[in-house]
Design a protein around this motif. Structure first.
Motif, PDB file in Angstrom:
ATOM      1  N   VAL A  69       0.853  -1.181   0.000  1.00  0.00           N
ATOM      2  CA  VAL A  69       0.000   0.000   0.000  1.00  0.00           C
ATOM      3  C   VAL A  69       0.897   1.242   0.000  1.00  0.00           C
ATOM      4  N   ILE A  70       0.524   2.222  -0.816  1.00  0.00           N
ATOM      5  CA  ILE A  70       1.300   3.457  -0.954  1.00  0.00           C
ATOM      6  C   ILE A  70       1.050   4.356   0.257  1.00  0.00           C
ATOM      7  N   PHE A  71       2.155   4.825   0.883  1.00  0.00           N
ATOM      8  CA  PHE A  71       2.002   5.759   1.991  1.00  0.00           C
ATOM      9  C   PHE A  71       2.664   7.110   1.730  1.00  0.00           C
ATOM     10  N   ASP A  72       3.389   7.254   0.628  1.00  0.00           N
ATOM     11  CA  ASP A  72       3.982   8.543   0.273  1.00  0.00           C
ATOM     12  C   ASP A  72       4.364   8.509  -1.197  1.00  0.00           C
ATOM     13  N   VAL A  73       4.451   9.701  -1.803  1.00  0.00           N
ATOM     14  CA  VAL A  73       4.798   9.820  -3.222  1.00  0.00           C
ATOM     15  C   VAL A  73       5.795  10.956  -3.388  1.00  0.00           C
TER      16      VAL A  73
END
Length: 110
Positions: free
Chosen positions: A24-28
């Protein structure tokens, strides 16, 4: 180089295009923002371009949970619906719509 609009969003479940892991993405990062040493450690024939979004994932494979830093070109949406077991997911997210995650209030502000 103008940064591109990120294709994926925080809380989205994704999988790697080549390697057997998902998360799961938590930062970009709008463009590459890791060390030059990290980038050069990737074999040249599969080294991603720096001028694209890079994503921080709470990632897992069959054996381990870890943090991954992955270029947009190497991610695909994960539509398997399988649960994720990464222990930090519960700290940052709550279940959201369509198998994605919603950020808990203020969880990513620290």
């Amino acid at each position: 180089m103008k940064p591109r609009q990120a294709k994926f969003t925080i809380g989205q479940v994704v999988r790697h295009r080549v390697y057997p892991f998902r998360g799961v993405i938590f930062d970009v990062d709008p463009v590459f923002a890791n060390t030059e040493e990290w980038w050069l450690s990737i074999p040249e024939d599969v080294r991603p371009r720096k001028d694209q979004p890079f994503y921080h994932l709470l990632a897992e494979n069959e054996e381990n949970e870890y943090i991954a830093y992955v270029s947009e070109q190497n991610l695909l949406p994960d539509r398997s619906g399988l649960p994720l077991r990464h222990p930090q997911i519960e700290e940052l997210f709550e279940p959201g719509a369509d198998g994605q995650f919603a950020v808990k209030n203020n969880a990513l502000l620290n």
